[in-house]
Design an enzyme around this catalytic site. Structure first.
Site, PDB file in Angstrom:
ATOM      1  N   ASP A  24       0.835  -1.205   0.000  1.00  0.00           N
ATOM      2  CA  ASP A  24       0.000   0.000   0.000  1.00  0.00           C
ATOM      3  C   ASP A  24       0.870   1.256   0.000  1.00  0.00           C
ATOM      4  OD1 ASP A  24      -2.303   1.523   0.068  1.00  0.00           O
ATOM      5  OD2 ASP A  24      -2.541   1.369   2.238  1.00  0.00           O
ATOM      6  N   GLY A  25       0.409   2.277  -0.701  1.00  0.00           N
ATOM      7  CA  GLY A  25       1.066   3.573  -0.622  1.00  0.00           C
ATOM      8  C   GLY A  25       1.691   4.093  -1.901  1.00  0.00           C
ATOM      9  N   ASN A  26       1.521   3.388  -3.012  1.00  0.00           N
ATOM     10  CA  ASN A  26       2.110   3.854  -4.272  1.00  0.00           C
ATOM     11  C   ASN A  26       1.585   5.226  -4.683  1.00  0.00           C
ATOM     12  OD1 ASN A  26       3.588   1.506  -4.528  1.00  0.00           O
ATOM     13  ND2 ASN A  26       2.157   0.523  -5.951  1.00  0.00           N
ATOM     14  N   TRP A  29       2.926   7.995  -2.371  1.00  0.00           N
ATOM     15  CA  TRP A  29       4.343   8.201  -2.684  1.00  0.00           C
ATOM     16  C   TRP A  29       4.479   9.074  -3.930  1.00  0.00           C
ATOM     17  CZ3 TRP A  29       7.665   7.267  -6.719  1.00  0.00           C
ATOM     18  CH2 TRP A  29       9.038   7.230  -6.429  1.00  0.00           C
ATOM     19  N   HIS A  41       3.161   3.346  -9.139  1.00  0.00           N
ATOM     20  CA  HIS A  41       3.065   1.899  -9.244  1.00  0.00           C
ATOM     21  C   HIS A  41       4.339   1.306  -9.845  1.00  0.00           C
ATOM     22  CE1 HIS A  41      -0.999   1.841  -7.825  1.00  0.00           C
ATOM     23  NE2 HIS A  41      -1.456   2.550  -8.841  1.00  0.00           N
ATOM     24  N   SER A  70     -10.373  -7.011  -5.661  1.00  0.00           N
ATOM     25  CA  SER A  70     -11.610  -6.966  -6.435  1.00  0.00           C
ATOM     26  C   SER A  70     -12.279  -5.600  -6.334  1.00  0.00           C
ATOM     27  CB  SER A  70     -12.561  -8.070  -5.959  1.00  0.00           C
ATOM     28  OG  SER A  70     -12.711  -8.047  -4.552  1.00  0.00           O
ATOM     29  N   GLU A  71     -11.908  -4.827  -5.314  1.00  0.00           N
ATOM     30  CA  GLU A  71     -12.464  -3.481  -5.157  1.00  0.00           C
ATOM     31  C   GLU A  71     -11.683  -2.424  -5.953  1.00  0.00           C
ATOM     32  OE1 GLU A  71     -11.869  -5.488  -2.403  1.00  0.00           O
ATOM     33  OE2 GLU A  71     -13.992  -6.054  -2.274  1.00  0.00           O
ATOM     34  N   LEU A 135      11.283 -20.516  -3.422  1.00  0.00           N
ATOM     35  CA  LEU A 135      10.196 -19.700  -2.894  1.00  0.00           C
ATOM     36  C   LEU A 135       8.941 -19.828  -3.751  1.00  0.00           C
ATOM     37  CD1 LEU A 135       9.146 -17.275  -1.054  1.00  0.00           C
ATOM     38  CD2 LEU A 135      10.055 -15.782  -2.868  1.00  0.00           C
ATOM     39  N   ARG A 192       1.438  -4.840   6.341  1.00  0.00           N
ATOM     40  CA  ARG A 192       0.821  -3.811   5.514  1.00  0.00           C
ATOM     41  C   ARG A 192       1.657  -2.554   5.606  1.00  0.00           C
ATOM     42  NH1 ARG A 192      -5.306  -2.295   4.111  1.00  0.00           N
ATOM     43  NH2 ARG A 192      -4.832  -0.513   2.776  1.00  0.00           N
ATOM     44  N   SER A 200      -8.420  -5.007   4.485  1.00  0.00           N
ATOM     45  CA  SER A 200      -9.013  -4.699   3.186  1.00  0.00           C
ATOM     46  C   SER A 200      -9.427  -5.932   2.383  1.00  0.00           C
ATOM     47  CB  SER A 200      -8.042  -3.837   2.363  1.00  0.00           C
ATOM     48  OG  SER A 200      -7.788  -2.612   3.018  1.00  0.00           O
ATOM     49  N   GLU A 211       0.129 -13.127  12.643  1.00  0.00           N
ATOM     50  CA  GLU A 211       0.595 -11.925  13.334  1.00  0.00           C
ATOM     51  C   GLU A 211       0.597 -10.785  12.325  1.00  0.00           C
ATOM     52  OE1 GLU A 211       1.429 -11.678  16.601  1.00  0.00           O
ATOM     53  OE2 GLU A 211       0.811 -13.776  16.846  1.00  0.00           O
TER      54      GLU A 211
END
Length: 253
Positions: A24-26, A29, A41, A70-71, A135, A192, A200, A211
């Site tokens: 979150d935060g693009n 920024w 982005h 989806s939102e 991974l 987050r 969200s 956690e």
């Protein structure tokens, strides 16, 4: 052994097996720098590379990233289009690097709303990396936790209608097997970025005992060092899973 290798070895026993991140935060920024949302982005892709690289180094089993909810279709059309173009570009440019580093890619979510070309690119990326042993990178795209649970319930309902399943046989384990990521370890840690403190509609079922670490960094500023700090915070937690502290102490003695 380098200092980083020593630190990694010491942390291995308490390392989360499955980490989920809400990136979150693009936009914030970008606005702070007088840039477009698309530029924000794109800046976030470098953080993506850094965190994936660090997770692989630490031998975390599964890393799940919330790329597009989806939102998010409610956002301005220009931003959504830019995100789709970026998603396609990243899939084309980055997947070979993932493959070369033994990383397996899986994309979860409802793909039907994406363009046919993007859906094909997703399938190609998954096919290329399917047998990689390192991974497991999971990207949630057009994903919502409520959608995930509703889709699982619908599949179970269809099995009941077909006479393949008795309603009284449905329990948590039965539903869990229909939920996305059911074959992965439970999420141990959810991070987050950007200072927001909500999930969200992300992995509602899978986060039951996770956690949470909420960090102030906007996503483009979140790097391997910030990831290490979140992991350090996780390792300081006492995970009880419904037990009392006394039970934990007795069992750990």
């Amino acid at each position: 052994m380098t200092d980083m290798q020593s630190r990694d070895a010491q942390a291995a026993s308490s390392m989360p097996r499955h980490v989920a991140i809400i990136m979150d935060g693009n936009n914030r920024w970008a606005r702070a720098r007088g840039l477009s949302s698309a530029q924000g982005h794109r800046a976030g892709v470098e953080s993506l590379r850094s965190v994936i690289r660090r997770a692989a180094e630490l031998r975390i089993e599964t890393l799940t990233l919330f790329a597009f909810s989806s939102e998010n279709w409610r956002r301005p059309t220009a931003e959504v289009n830019a995100l789709m173009e970026l998603f396609m570009l990243v899939l084309k440019r980055e997947v070979k690097k993932l493959h070369d580093n033994g990383i397996r890619l899986t994309i979860i979510g409802d793909r039907r709303r994406f363009s046919s070309s993007l859906q094909k690119q997703m399938a190609r990326a998954e096919a290329l990396t399917r047998d990689n042993p390192g991974l497991h990178l999971v990207v949630a795209a057009n994903y919502g936790g409520r959608w995930d649970i509703a889709a699982a319930a619908r599949r179970l309902a269809q099995r009941v209608a077909n006479g393949q399943l008795r309603p009284e046989a449905i329990d948590e384990s039965t539903l869990d097997r229909e939920i996305c990521l059911h074959q992965e370890p439970p999420v141990d840690l959810c991070i987050r970025t950007s200072g927001e403190q909500r999930i969200s509609n992300f992995l509602l079922w899978q986060l039951a005992y996770a956690e949470f670490v909420f960090t102030p960094e906007l996503w483009p500023d979140f790097d391997g060092e910030a990831f290490d700090a979140a992991l350090s915070a996780f390792r300081q937690r006492q995970r009880r899973f419904g037990m009392s502290q006394q039970q934990i102490e007795v069992n750990g003695a």
